[in-house]
Design a protein around this motif. Structure first.
Motif, PDB file in Angstrom:
ATOM      1  N   LEU A  17       0.832  -1.206   0.000  1.00 13.63           N
ATOM      2  CA  LEU A  17       0.000   0.000   0.000  1.00 13.63           C
ATOM      3  C   LEU A  17       0.867   1.256   0.000  1.00 13.63           C
ATOM      4  CD1 LEU A  17      -2.863  -0.950   2.485  1.00 13.63           C
ATOM      5  CD2 LEU A  17      -3.104  -0.485   0.041  1.00 13.63           C
ATOM      6  N   THR A  18       1.883   1.284   0.836  1.00 14.71           N
ATOM      7  CA  THR A  18       2.770   2.448   0.925  1.00 14.71           C
ATOM      8  C   THR A  18       3.495   2.675  -0.398  1.00 14.71           C
ATOM      9  OG1 THR A  18       3.036   2.139   3.301  1.00 14.71           O
ATOM     10  CG2 THR A  18       4.733   3.436   2.179  1.00 14.71           C
ATOM     11  N   ALA A  19       4.022   1.599  -0.975  1.00 17.37           N
ATOM     12  CA  ALA A  19       4.706   1.722  -2.266  1.00 17.37           C
ATOM     13  C   ALA A  19       3.736   2.199  -3.351  1.00 17.37           C
ATOM     14  CB  ALA A  19       5.338   0.387  -2.656  1.00 17.37           C
ATOM     15  N   ALA A  20       2.511   1.689  -3.332  1.00 17.78           N
ATOM     16  CA  ALA A  20       1.509   2.090  -4.321  1.00 17.78           C
ATOM     17  C   ALA A  20       1.180   3.571  -4.183  1.00 17.78           C
ATOM     18  CB  ALA A  20       0.246   1.241  -4.164  1.00 17.78           C
ATOM     19  N   LEU A  21       1.039   4.049  -2.964  1.00 16.10           N
ATOM     20  CA  LEU A  21       0.748   5.468  -2.743  1.00 16.10           C
ATOM     21  C   LEU A  21       1.885   6.342  -3.260  1.00 16.10           C
ATOM     22  CD1 LEU A  21      -0.865   5.179   0.791  1.00 16.10           C
ATOM     23  CD2 LEU A  21      -2.029   5.860  -1.334  1.00 16.10           C
ATOM     24  N   ASP A  22       3.116   5.887  -3.081  1.00 13.42           N
ATOM     25  CA  ASP A  22       4.269   6.633  -3.605  1.00 13.42           C
ATOM     26  C   ASP A  22       4.229   6.702  -5.130  1.00 13.42           C
ATOM     27  OD1 ASP A  22       5.236   7.043  -1.032  1.00 13.42           O
ATOM     28  OD2 ASP A  22       6.719   5.422  -1.154  1.00 13.42           O
ATOM     29  N   VAL A  23       3.941   5.580  -5.767  1.00 14.81           N
ATOM     30  CA  VAL A  23       3.873   5.540  -7.236  1.00 14.81           C
ATOM     31  C   VAL A  23       2.753   6.452  -7.730  1.00 14.81           C
ATOM     32  CG1 VAL A  23       3.331   4.072  -9.230  1.00 14.81           C
ATOM     33  CG2 VAL A  23       4.894   3.251  -7.463  1.00 14.81           C
ATOM     34  N   ILE A  24       1.580   6.367  -7.109  1.00 13.33           N
ATOM     35  CA  ILE A  24       0.436   7.182  -7.538  1.00 13.33           C
ATOM     36  C   ILE A  24       0.741   8.658  -7.362  1.00 13.33           C
ATOM     37  CG2 ILE A  24      -1.974   7.769  -7.046  1.00 13.33           C
ATOM     38  CD1 ILE A  24      -2.258   4.734  -6.204  1.00 13.33           C
ATOM     39  N   ALA A  25       1.327   9.042  -6.224  1.00  6.79           N
ATOM     40  CA  ALA A  25       1.636  10.451  -5.973  1.00  6.79           C
ATOM     41  C   ALA A  25       2.652  10.993  -6.973  1.00  6.79           C
ATOM     42  CB  ALA A  25       2.151  10.624  -4.551  1.00  6.79           C
ATOM     43  N   THR A  26       3.574  10.151  -7.390  1.00  5.79           N
ATOM     44  CA  THR A  26       4.636  10.594  -8.291  1.00  5.79           C
ATOM     45  C   THR A  26       4.251  10.486  -9.760  1.00  5.79           C
ATOM     46  OG1 THR A  26       6.252   9.821  -6.669  1.00  5.79           O
ATOM     47  CG2 THR A  26       7.062  10.263  -8.882  1.00  5.79           C
ATOM     48  N   HIS A  27       3.618   9.373 -10.139  1.00  2.62           N
ATOM     49  CA  HIS A  27       3.385   9.097 -11.556  1.00  2.62           C
ATOM     50  C   HIS A  27       1.922   8.889 -11.933  1.00  2.62           C
ATOM     51  CE1 HIS A  27       7.709   8.669 -11.915  1.00  2.62           C
ATOM     52  NE2 HIS A  27       7.697   7.762 -10.947  1.00  2.62           N
ATOM     53  N   GLY A  28       1.026   8.876 -10.965  1.00  2.00           N
ATOM     54  CA  GLY A  28      -0.391   8.657 -11.248  1.00  2.00           C
ATOM     55  C   GLY A  28      -0.754   7.186 -11.231  1.00  2.00           C
ATOM     56  N   PRO A  29      -2.048   6.888 -11.171  1.00  2.00           N
ATOM     57  CA  PRO A  29      -2.502   5.502 -11.056  1.00  2.00           C
ATOM     58  C   PRO A  29      -2.185   4.640 -12.282  1.00  2.00           C
ATOM     59  CG  PRO A  29      -4.376   6.992 -11.243  1.00  2.00           C
ATOM     60  CD  PRO A  29      -3.146   7.836 -11.111  1.00  2.00           C
ATOM     61  N   ALA A  30      -2.019   5.238 -13.439  1.00  2.00           N
ATOM     62  CA  ALA A  30      -1.735   4.446 -14.637  1.00  2.00           C
ATOM     63  C   ALA A  30      -0.385   3.743 -14.548  1.00  2.00           C
ATOM     64  CB  ALA A  30      -1.782   5.332 -15.882  1.00  2.00           C
ATOM     65  N   ALA A  31       0.532   4.272 -13.754  1.00  5.04           N
ATOM     66  CA  ALA A  31       1.875   3.698 -13.636  1.00  5.04           C
ATOM     67  C   ALA A  31       1.942   2.521 -12.664  1.00  5.04           C
ATOM     68  CB  ALA A  31       2.854   4.777 -13.186  1.00  5.04           C
ATOM     69  N   LEU A  32       0.836   2.207 -12.032  1.00  6.26           N
ATOM     70  CA  LEU A  32       0.817   1.192 -10.982  1.00  6.26           C
ATOM     71  C   LEU A  32       0.776  -0.224 -11.552  1.00  6.26           C
ATOM     72  CD1 LEU A  32       0.641   1.417  -7.874  1.00  6.26           C
ATOM     73  CD2 LEU A  32      -1.791   1.066  -8.107  1.00  6.26           C
ATOM     74  N   SER A  33       1.677  -1.085 -11.060  1.00  2.53           N
ATOM     75  CA  SER A  33       1.631  -2.503 -11.415  1.00  2.53           C
ATOM     76  C   SER A  33       2.003  -3.327 -10.196  1.00  2.53           C
ATOM     77  CB  SER A  33       2.569  -2.814 -12.585  1.00  2.53           C
ATOM     78  OG  SER A  33       3.835  -3.230 -12.155  1.00  2.53           O
ATOM     79  N   LEU A  34       1.288  -4.426  -9.992  1.00  2.00           N
ATOM     80  CA  LEU A  34       1.575  -5.291  -8.845  1.00  2.00           C
ATOM     81  C   LEU A  34       2.980  -5.870  -8.933  1.00  2.00           C
ATOM     82  CD1 LEU A  34      -1.776  -7.212  -8.253  1.00  2.00           C
ATOM     83  CD2 LEU A  34      -0.840  -5.311  -6.962  1.00  2.00           C
ATOM     84  N   ARG A  35       3.428  -6.180 -10.125  1.00  2.00           N
ATOM     85  CA  ARG A  35       4.772  -6.747 -10.305  1.00  2.00           C
ATOM     86  C   ARG A  35       5.829  -5.741  -9.830  1.00  2.00           C
ATOM     87  NH1 ARG A  35       7.019 -11.014 -13.143  1.00  2.00           N
ATOM     88  NH2 ARG A  35       4.992 -11.598 -13.938  1.00  2.00           N
ATOM     89  N   ASP A  36       5.680  -4.474 -10.210  1.00  2.00           N
ATOM     90  CA  ASP A  36       6.631  -3.452  -9.779  1.00  2.00           C
ATOM     91  C   ASP A  36       6.570  -3.255  -8.270  1.00  2.00           C
ATOM     92  OD1 ASP A  36       8.507  -1.189 -10.089  1.00  2.00           O
ATOM     93  OD2 ASP A  36       6.749   0.018  -9.560  1.00  2.00           O
ATOM     94  N   LEU A  37       5.380  -3.273  -7.711  1.00  2.00           N
ATOM     95  CA  LEU A  37       5.241  -3.098  -6.265  1.00  2.00           C
ATOM     96  C   LEU A  37       5.878  -4.259  -5.505  1.00  2.00           C
ATOM     97  CD1 LEU A  37       1.602  -1.719  -6.101  1.00  2.00           C
ATOM     98  CD2 LEU A  37       3.733  -0.426  -5.892  1.00  2.00           C
ATOM     99  N   ALA A  38       5.763  -5.464  -6.037  1.00  2.00           N
ATOM    100  CA  ALA A  38       6.400  -6.629  -5.422  1.00  2.00           C
ATOM    101  C   ALA A  38       7.919  -6.456  -5.432  1.00  2.00           C
ATOM    102  CB  ALA A  38       6.004  -7.906  -6.157  1.00  2.00           C
ATOM    103  N   ARG A  39       8.432  -5.977  -6.555  1.00  2.00           N
ATOM    104  CA  ARG A  39       9.873  -5.735  -6.656  1.00  2.00           C
ATOM    105  C   ARG A  39      10.316  -4.710  -5.617  1.00  2.00           C
ATOM    106  NH1 ARG A  39      12.638  -1.885  -8.363  1.00  2.00           N
ATOM    107  NH2 ARG A  39      10.955  -0.859  -9.474  1.00  2.00           N
ATOM    108  N   ARG A  40       9.551  -3.633  -5.478  1.00  2.00           N
ATOM    109  CA  ARG A  40       9.882  -2.588  -4.497  1.00  2.00           C
ATOM    110  C   ARG A  40       9.860  -3.131  -3.071  1.00  2.00           C
ATOM    111  NH1 ARG A  40       8.602   3.070  -6.107  1.00  2.00           N
ATOM    112  NH2 ARG A  40       8.289   3.060  -8.354  1.00  2.00           N
ATOM    113  N   ALA A  41       8.929  -4.039  -2.793  1.00  2.00           N
ATOM    114  CA  ALA A  41       8.803  -4.618  -1.448  1.00  2.00           C
ATOM    115  C   ALA A  41       9.784  -5.758  -1.230  1.00  2.00           C
ATOM    116  CB  ALA A  41       7.374  -5.115  -1.222  1.00  2.00           C
ATOM    117  N   GLY A  42      10.471  -6.188  -2.303  1.00  2.00           N
ATOM    118  CA  GLY A  42      11.446  -7.258  -2.177  1.00  2.00           C
ATOM    119  C   GLY A  42      10.836  -8.626  -1.987  1.00  2.00           C
ATOM    120  N   VAL A  43       9.688  -8.863  -2.618  1.00  2.00           N
ATOM    121  CA  VAL A  43       9.005 -10.154  -2.507  1.00  2.00           C
ATOM    122  C   VAL A  43       8.736 -10.695  -3.910  1.00  2.00           C
ATOM    123  CG1 VAL A  43       7.966  -9.605  -0.267  1.00  2.00           C
ATOM    124  CG2 VAL A  43       6.716  -9.067  -2.367  1.00  2.00           C
ATOM    125  N   SER A  44       8.271 -11.916  -3.979  1.00  2.00           N
ATOM    126  CA  SER A  44       7.974 -12.514  -5.281  1.00  2.00           C
ATOM    127  C   SER A  44       6.861 -11.734  -5.978  1.00  2.00           C
ATOM    128  CB  SER A  44       7.558 -13.974  -5.114  1.00  2.00           C
ATOM    129  OG  SER A  44       6.229 -14.052  -4.647  1.00  2.00           O
TER     130      SER A  44
END
Length: 189
Positions: A17-44
Motif C-alpha cells: 500500500l505504501t509503495a503504491a501510494l508513492d507511485v500514484i503520488a509521483t506518476h499517477g494511477p496508470a503507472a501502478l503494477s503489482l509486479r513493480d510493487l512486489a519488486r519494491r517490497a522485495g518479494v515474489s
C-alpha cells in the motif's frame, strides 16, 4: 545481482500500500503494477496478489483507507465551513488517496468495506448541510462540489496564480463564506 527474497515480509500488505501510494503520488494511477510493487517490497511477483488479488483490489484498498482517513478528519469539524477546510486539508495531505477515491472505474464497485467507508464519509457531509436550505440533496451537492472542486484545482496546481501566496485553507474559508455565509452555528430551521 540481488536475489529475490521469499515471502517473509513483516507487513507485506502495508508495504505494498505504501509503495503504491508513492507511485500514484509521483506518476499517477496508470503507472501502478503489482509486479513493480512486489519488486519494491522485495518479494515474489505473486505475493501482493495474496492480499489484493489484482490491481483493482489494491486500488479499492487504497480508496477504502482514504475514506477512513477522510472520515476521521471530518469527524472533528466544528461546522460546515470547517468540514470543507478539513476536506481540502485531507486532499493536500493525501493526494494519492484522493486521486483514487473518486475514480470508480478503477475500483471494485461492490466491495463492502469500500461501500461502508464511503457511506460514513458521505453521511457526515449530508448531516452537516441539512440545516442549510430547503433541499438537503442540493446542499450536499453544493458543499461537496465546492470542497472537491477546490481540492482538485489545488492539487492540479490550477490555483497557483489565483492564490498568489495566500494559504489555500484561508482561501477556501473565504470562498465558503461567499457561498454559505459567515462561520458559526447553522441557521435556524
Amino acid at each position: 545481482m540481488p536475489t529475490e527474497r521469499s515471502y517473509h515480509h513483516g507487513d507485506l500488505r502495508q508495504a505494498v500500500l505504501t509503495a503504491a501510494l508513492d507511485v500514484i503520488a509521483t506518476h499517477g494511477p496508470a503507472a501502478l503494477s503489482l509486479r513493480d510493487l512486489a519488486r519494491r517490497a522485495g518479494v515474489s511477483h505473486a505475493a501482493p496478489a495474496h492480499h489484493f488479488k489484482d490491481r483493482a483490489g489494491l486500488l479499492t484498498a487504497i480508496a477504502t483507507e482514504g475514506y477512513g482517513l477522510l472520515s476521521t478528519a471530518l469527524g472533528e469539524a466544528e461546522d460546515l465551513r470547517d468540514l470543507g477546510v478539513r476536506y481540502v486539508r485531507f486532499a493536500a495531505a493525501h493526494p494519492a488517496h484522493f486521486q483514487i477515491m473518486f475514480r470508480p472505474e478503477l475500483l471494485r464497485p461492490d466491495d463492502p468495506e469500500l461501500l461502508a467507508a464511503r457511506e460514513r464519509t458521505r453521511s457526515m457531509l449530508r448531516t452537516a448541510v441539512e440545516p442549510y436550505g430547503d433541499d438537503p440533496a442540493i446542499g450536499f451537492m453544493a458543499a461537496w462540489s465546492m470542497a472537491h472542486g477546490f481540492a482538485t484545482l489545488l492539487l492540479s496546481r490550477n490555483l497557483d496564480g489565483l492564490l498568489d501566496g495566500r494559504d489555500p485553507e484561508e482561501a477556501f474559508e473565504a470562498l465558503a463564506g461567499v457561498m454559505f455565509g459567515p462561520p458559526g452555528p447553522a441557521p435556524a430551521g
